[in-house]
Motif scaffolding. Structure first.
Motif, PDB file in Angstrom:
ATOM      1  N   PRO A  28     -34.083 -15.914  -7.577  1.00 19.67           N
ATOM      2  CA  PRO A  28     -34.008 -17.205  -6.884  1.00 19.67           C
ATOM      3  C   PRO A  28     -34.097 -18.400  -7.837  1.00 19.67           C
ATOM      4  O   PRO A  28     -33.397 -19.400  -7.661  1.00 19.67           O
ATOM      5  CB  PRO A  28     -35.219 -17.168  -5.941  1.00 19.67           C
ATOM      6  N   VAL A  29     -34.920 -18.272  -8.886  1.00 20.00           N
ATOM      7  CA  VAL A  29     -35.047 -19.381  -9.851  1.00 20.00           C
ATOM      8  C   VAL A  29     -33.707 -19.630 -10.541  1.00 20.00           C
ATOM      9  O   VAL A  29     -33.228 -20.762 -10.630  1.00 20.00           O
ATOM     10  CB  VAL A  29     -36.130 -19.042 -10.912  1.00 20.00           C
ATOM     11  N   ALA A  30     -33.064 -18.542 -10.985  1.00 23.03           N
ATOM     12  CA  ALA A  30     -31.758 -18.663 -11.669  1.00 23.03           C
ATOM     13  C   ALA A  30     -30.740 -19.308 -10.735  1.00 23.03           C
ATOM     14  O   ALA A  30     -29.991 -20.220 -11.118  1.00 23.03           O
ATOM     15  CB  ALA A  30     -31.285 -17.277 -12.115  1.00 23.03           C
ATOM     16  N   CYS A  31     -30.761 -18.877  -9.468  1.00 22.37           N
ATOM     17  CA  CYS A  31     -29.795 -19.420  -8.487  1.00 22.37           C
ATOM     18  C   CYS A  31     -30.036 -20.911  -8.248  1.00 22.37           C
ATOM     19  O   CYS A  31     -29.102 -21.695  -8.140  1.00 22.37           O
ATOM     20  CB  CYS A  31     -29.921 -18.673  -7.163  1.00 22.37           C
ATOM     21  N   GLU A  32     -31.316 -21.284  -8.174  1.00 18.77           N
ATOM     22  CA  GLU A  32     -31.650 -22.687  -7.873  1.00 18.77           C
ATOM     23  C   GLU A  32     -31.187 -23.614  -9.003  1.00 18.77           C
ATOM     24  O   GLU A  32     -30.574 -24.657  -8.747  1.00 18.77           O
ATOM     25  CB  GLU A  32     -33.159 -22.848  -7.653  1.00 18.77           C
ATOM     26  N   PHE A  33     -31.446 -23.234 -10.234  1.00 16.24           N
ATOM     27  CA  PHE A  33     -31.005 -24.104 -11.348  1.00 16.24           C
ATOM     28  C   PHE A  33     -29.479 -24.126 -11.442  1.00 16.24           C
ATOM     29  O   PHE A  33     -28.868 -25.151 -11.726  1.00 16.24           O
ATOM     30  CB  PHE A  33     -31.635 -23.666 -12.669  1.00 16.24           C
ATOM     31  N   ALA A  34     -28.849 -22.987 -11.121  1.00 21.19           N
ATOM     32  CA  ALA A  34     -27.369 -22.952 -11.118  1.00 21.19           C
ATOM     33  C   ALA A  34     -26.841 -23.830  -9.993  1.00 21.19           C
ATOM     34  O   ALA A  34     -25.857 -24.548 -10.142  1.00 21.19           O
ATOM     35  CB  ALA A  34     -26.892 -21.513 -10.966  1.00 21.19           C
ATOM     36  N   ARG A  35     -27.543 -23.807  -8.851  1.00 27.21           N
ATOM     37  CA  ARG A  35     -27.095 -24.586  -7.681  1.00 27.21           C
ATOM     38  C   ARG A  35     -27.038 -26.080  -8.012  1.00 27.21           C
ATOM     39  O   ARG A  35     -26.107 -26.777  -7.607  1.00 27.21           O
ATOM     40  CB  ARG A  35     -28.049 -24.381  -6.494  1.00 27.21           C
ATOM     41  N   VAL A  36     -28.023 -26.556  -8.771  1.00 26.54           N
ATOM     42  CA  VAL A  36     -28.061 -28.007  -9.038  1.00 26.54           C
ATOM     43  C   VAL A  36     -27.210 -28.382 -10.260  1.00 26.54           C
ATOM     44  O   VAL A  36     -27.238 -29.517 -10.716  1.00 26.54           O
ATOM     45  CB  VAL A  36     -29.514 -28.516  -9.212  1.00 26.54           C
ATOM     46  N   GLY A  37     -26.486 -27.379 -10.804  1.00 29.09           N
ATOM     47  CA  GLY A  37     -25.480 -27.751 -11.805  1.00 29.09           C
ATOM     48  C   GLY A  37     -25.739 -27.294 -13.225  1.00 29.09           C
ATOM     49  O   GLY A  37     -24.935 -27.532 -14.120  1.00 29.09           O
ATOM     50  N   PHE A  38     -26.855 -26.612 -13.465  1.00 26.80           N
ATOM     51  CA  PHE A  38     -27.097 -26.114 -14.834  1.00 26.80           C
ATOM     52  C   PHE A  38     -26.280 -24.840 -15.069  1.00 26.80           C
ATOM     53  O   PHE A  38     -26.019 -24.082 -14.127  1.00 26.80           O
ATOM     54  CB  PHE A  38     -28.585 -25.782 -15.032  1.00 26.80           C
ATOM     55  N   GLN A  39     -25.916 -24.624 -16.337  1.00 24.32           N
ATOM     56  CA  GLN A  39     -25.319 -23.340 -16.716  1.00 24.32           C
ATOM     57  C   GLN A  39     -26.470 -22.356 -16.937  1.00 24.32           C
ATOM     58  O   GLN A  39     -27.352 -22.617 -17.776  1.00 24.32           O
ATOM     59  CB  GLN A  39     -24.546 -23.499 -18.028  1.00 24.32           C
ATOM     60  N   VAL A  40     -26.487 -21.254 -16.184  1.00 20.04           N
ATOM     61  CA  VAL A  40     -27.624 -20.338 -16.275  1.00 20.04           C
ATOM     62  C   VAL A  40     -27.152 -18.932 -16.650  1.00 20.04           C
ATOM     63  O   VAL A  40     -26.170 -18.434 -16.080  1.00 20.04           O
ATOM     64  CB  VAL A  40     -28.384 -20.273 -14.931  1.00 20.04           C
ATOM     65  N   ILE A  41     -27.850 -18.342 -17.604  1.00 15.41           N
ATOM     66  CA  ILE A  41     -27.607 -16.926 -17.918  1.00 15.41           C
ATOM     67  C   ILE A  41     -28.857 -16.148 -17.523  1.00 15.41           C
ATOM     68  O   ILE A  41     -29.967 -16.513 -17.924  1.00 15.41           O
ATOM     69  CB  ILE A  41     -27.327 -16.731 -19.430  1.00 15.41           C
ATOM     70  N   GLY A  42     -28.648 -15.103 -16.736  1.00 22.21           N
ATOM     71  CA  GLY A  42     -29.779 -14.270 -16.333  1.00 22.21           C
ATOM     72  C   GLY A  42     -29.744 -12.974 -17.129  1.00 22.21           C
ATOM     73  O   GLY A  42     -28.668 -12.403 -17.322  1.00 22.21           O
ATOM     74  N   VAL A  43     -30.886 -12.544 -17.618  1.00 20.96           N
ATOM     75  CA  VAL A  43     -30.929 -11.272 -18.354  1.00 20.96           C
ATOM     76  C   VAL A  43     -31.891 -10.315 -17.673  1.00 20.96           C
ATOM     77  O   VAL A  43     -32.999 -10.705 -17.300  1.00 20.96           O
ATOM     78  CB  VAL A  43     -31.374 -11.487 -19.820  1.00 20.96           C
ATOM     79  N   ASP A  44     -31.410  -9.074 -17.496  1.00 20.22           N
ATOM     80  CA  ASP A  44     -32.280  -8.047 -16.913  1.00 20.22           C
ATOM     81  C   ASP A  44     -31.904  -6.723 -17.567  1.00 20.22           C
ATOM     82  O   ASP A  44     -30.738  -6.515 -17.924  1.00 20.22           O
ATOM     83  CB  ASP A  44     -32.071  -7.983 -15.384  1.00 20.22           C
ATOM     84  N   ILE A  45     -32.886  -5.839 -17.709  1.00 19.24           N
ATOM     85  CA  ILE A  45     -32.596  -4.561 -18.386  1.00 19.24           C
ATOM     86  C   ILE A  45     -31.941  -3.549 -17.442  1.00 19.24           C
ATOM     87  O   ILE A  45     -31.400  -2.547 -17.892  1.00 19.24           O
ATOM     88  CB  ILE A  45     -33.886  -3.921 -18.984  1.00 19.24           C
ATOM     89  N   VAL A  46     -31.999  -3.809 -16.141  1.00 20.01           N
ATOM     90  CA  VAL A  46     -31.440  -2.832 -15.195  1.00 20.01           C
ATOM     91  C   VAL A  46     -29.956  -3.137 -14.996  1.00 20.01           C
ATOM     92  O   VAL A  46     -29.580  -4.126 -14.348  1.00 20.01           O
ATOM     93  CB  VAL A  46     -32.189  -2.879 -13.844  1.00 20.01           C
ATOM     94  N   GLU A  47     -29.132  -2.261 -15.562  1.00 25.48           N
ATOM     95  CA  GLU A  47     -27.668  -2.406 -15.554  1.00 25.48           C
ATOM     96  C   GLU A  47     -27.133  -2.644 -14.146  1.00 25.48           C
ATOM     97  O   GLU A  47     -26.373  -3.570 -13.877  1.00 25.48           O
ATOM     98  CB  GLU A  47     -27.080  -1.097 -16.120  1.00 25.48           C
ATOM     99  N   ASP A  48     -27.605  -1.808 -13.212  1.00 27.44           N
ATOM    100  CA  ASP A  48     -27.085  -1.844 -11.841  1.00 27.44           C
ATOM    101  C   ASP A  48     -27.375  -3.193 -11.192  1.00 27.44           C
ATOM    102  O   ASP A  48     -26.549  -3.775 -10.498  1.00 27.44           O
ATOM    103  CB  ASP A  48     -27.753  -0.696 -11.046  1.00 27.44           C
ATOM    104  N   ARG A  49     -28.562  -3.722 -11.488  1.00 24.38           N
ATOM    105  CA  ARG A  49     -28.980  -5.015 -10.921  1.00 24.38           C
ATOM    106  C   ARG A  49     -28.057  -6.128 -11.449  1.00 24.38           C
ATOM    107  O   ARG A  49     -27.559  -6.963 -10.698  1.00 24.38           O
ATOM    108  CB  ARG A  49     -30.426  -5.243 -11.336  1.00 24.38           C
TER     109      ARG A  49
END
Ligand code: SAJ
Length: 438
Positions: A28-49
Motif C-alpha cells: 500500500p505504501v508503494a501504491c500511495e507514493f506512486a498514486r501521487v506521482g512519484f516513480q516507485v520501485i518495489g523490491v521483494d524476494i518472493v518472485e511470485d509476489r
C-alpha cells in the motif's frame, strides 16, 4: 546530494522512491507514493509476489478496500514497478524498508529479514540516499543495528553520505489504505533536518499529524502504544477471572466502571491474537533486560496468552458435570480468525484452544465464515457435538439460530469466549450457557 536538494526533489515529486518488502504494509505504501506521482520501485524476494504485482494483481489476501484498483492503476500508469533485484534500487533517492520483524519462541526480536535487507542495500545504495525504516522495531535498534550495519555494508557515513530515519507504520488489516492516509505518524530522524525532509515526503500521502522526533522516540511510541493495548486487555481479562471466582458479572462491571470518568476498561475475551499486539510488547522490553526487569508487560502477555486455555478449562468442567469424558467429547469451535469479520489467523487464540483440546483427545470441528478451510454449514459442523465454543465475535454469530443449533447437538453446552450470544436467548433455547467473566 544534500538533504536540501532532496527536499526540493520531493517537493516537485521528481525524487525516486524504493520500497523494500511488498507485504501488507509495503505494497500500500508503494501504491500511495506512486498514486501521487512519484516513480516507485518495489523490491521483494518472493518472485511470485513480484510477478503478480507487475500484472496489477494484489497478492494480499483479505478484503482491502481500494487496494486492488489502486494497484492496477499505478501499474497501468507506469509509476510503480516491482523487482526482485536490489540492483534496481541503485538510482533511488529514498528507500523505505517494510519487512517483517517478528519475535521468536523466547520473545526475542528476529531481525533476519531486516539484516539481509541492510546487507543487500548497502552496496547498491546511491550517495545522498535517505533510508527510512517503517517496520516496528525495538527501541535502540536504529542506533545499535540499522546504523552500523548500513554504514558497514555501504562504506558510507550516516548524515554525510546517506541519511537515516524511522517512521513506524500504523496500519490495520482491513483498512490499510485508510489508516495510511488518516493516522498520524511519528517521524524519527537521525538528525532534525532528516526528520524535516521525511515530513516533506510523508506530507504527500498522510493527511494527519506528522510528529517530528528522533529515532528512539519513534521506536518507543510504536511499541508502547501496542503494549498499552495489551496491558489494558490483560487488565480486563484479570477482572473477568476475578468475577468468575467471586460470582460477579464482568460485563456489567465493565459497563459501570466505564461510566466513571477517564476509565476505559477494555473487552475481556478468549485471548489476544494478530501480528502487532502479541509481538510489540516484547519488542518494547527487548533491550532493557540488563538495566531494568519489566514485570507488568510480560505478566500482561502471560494473562492474555492464558485465556484460550481458560476457555478450555471452562468447557472441560462443564462436560465433567454431566459425566462426559473430555477425551470422548466432540466440540465445535466457532471462529478461527484472530479478529472479528477478518480472515487473518495470525497468532489466533483459537489455534491455541484447538491444539490444546486435541491434545486431550477431543474431536474438534472448526467453523469460520472468513477462513477458507473452515467455511461451511454451522449446523452440519455442530451435529452430534457435546459443546460449542464461540471464540470470535464474527457478525454471523450474533444472529445464530440457537434453536436450530440446539436440535443438532448431542449436548447443549454453549461456551461464549467473546460475549457474542445473548444469554436469555441461549437459555430459552435450552442451552447450558457459559460466558467468560461470569
Ligand atoms: N482484543 C481483546 N479485547 C479488546 C480488544 C482486542 O481481547 O478490548 C483482542 C482481539 O480479539 C484480537 C487482539 O486483541 O485478538 C488484537 O485486536 P486489535 O483490536 O488490537 O486489532 P489489531 O491486532 O489489528 O491491532 C491493530 C493495531 N494497529 C497497529 O498496530 C497499527 C493496534 O495498534 C490498534 O490499537 C488496533 O489495531 C485497533 O485500535 O483496532
Amino acid at each position: 546530494m544534500t538533504l536540501q536538494d532532496l527536499k526540493i526533489k520531493i517537493e516537485d515529486r521528481s525524487a525516486k522512491i524504493a520500497v523494500i518488502g511488498l507485504g501488507y504494509v509495503g505494497l500500500p505504501v508503494a501504491c500511495e507514493f506512486a498514486r501521487v506521482g512519484f516513480q516507485v520501485i518495489g523490491v521483494d524476494i518472493v518472485e511470485d509476489r513480484v510477478e503478480k504485482i507487475n500484472r496489477g494483481i494484489s497478492p494480499i489476501e483479505g478484503n482491502e478496500p481500494g487496494l486492488d484498483d489502486l494497484l492496477g492503476s499505478v501499474i497501468q500508469l507506469g509509476n510503480l514497478q516491482a523487482s526482485t533485484e536490489y540492483q534496481d534500487l541503485s538510482d533511488q533517492d529514498i528507500i523505505l524498508i517494510d519487512v517483517e520483524t517478528p519475535v521468536d519462541e523466547d520473545h526475542q526480536p528476529r531481525y533476519a529479514a531486516l539484516r539481509s535487507v541492510l546487507r543487500e542495500l548497502g552496496p547498491v545504495m546511491k550517495s545522498g540516499a535517505l533510508v527510512i525504516v517503517e517496520s516496528t522495531i525495538a527501541p535502540l535498534t536504529m542506533q545499535d543495528l540499522v546504523l552500523p550495519l548500513l554504514e558497514e555494508s555501504s562504506g558510507k557515513a550516516v548524515n554525510q553520505v546517506f541519511f537515516l530515519g524511522n517512521c513506524p507504520e500504523r496500519v490495520m488489516p482491513g483498512k490499510l489504505l485508510k489508516n495510511l492516509r488518516t493516522v498520524s505518524r511519528v517521524v524519527g530522524g537521525m538528525t532534525t533536518q532528516t526528520a524535516d525532509t521525511m515530513i516533506a515526503l510523508y506530507k504527500n500521502v498522510v493527511d494527519a499529524d506528522l510528529d517530528s522526533s528522533d529515532c528512539i522516540t519513534a521506536e518507543l511510541v510504536k511499541t508502547a502504544e501496542n503494549a498499552y493495548r495489551d496491558v489494558n486487555i490483560a487488565f480486563a481479562n484479570e477482572v473477568a477471572l476475578i468475577c468468575e471466582a467471586v460470582g460477579g458479572d464482568v460485563w456489567k462491571v465493565r459497563e459501570l466502571v466505564n461510566k466513571s470518568p477517564s476509565r476505559d476498561m477494555h473487552l475481556p475475551g478468549a485471548g489476544v491474537g494478530g501480528h502487532c499486539i502479541p509481538k510489540d510488547p516484547w519488542l518494547l522490553i527487548a533491550n532493557v533486560q540488563k538495566d531494568y526487569q519489566p514485570q507488568l508487560i510480560p505478566t500482561a502477555r502471560a494473562v492474555n496468552d492464558s485465556m484460550p486455555l481458560h476457555i478450555a478449562e471452562l468447557t472441560i468442567k462443564a462436560l465433567k458435570k454431566v459425566n462426559i469424558n473430555i477425551n470422548k467429547a466432540r466440540i465445535a469451535v466457532l471462529g478461527y480468525a484472530y479478529l472479528e469479520n477478518s480472515d487473518d489467523t495470525r497468532n489466533s487464540p483459537s489455534e491455541v484452544l484447538v491444539s490444546h483440546l486435541q491434545s486431550l483427545g477431543v474431536k474438534v470441528i472448526i467453523h469460520d465464515p472468513y477462513v477458507e478451510d473452515f467455511q461451511g454449514d454451522i449446523f452440519e459442523k455442530g451435529r452430534d457435538c457435546h459443546a460449542v465454543i464461540v471464540m470470535v465475535k464474527h457478525d454471523e454469530y450474533k444472529e445464530l439460530d440457537l434453536r436450530k443449533l440446539y436440535r443438532v447437538l448431542k449436548k447443549p453446552f454453549l461456551i461464549d469466549g467473546r460475549n457474542v450470544i445473548n444469554e436469555d436467548d441461549a437459555i430459552a433455547s435450552g442451552f447450558n450457557y457459559l460466558v467468560i467473566g461470569k
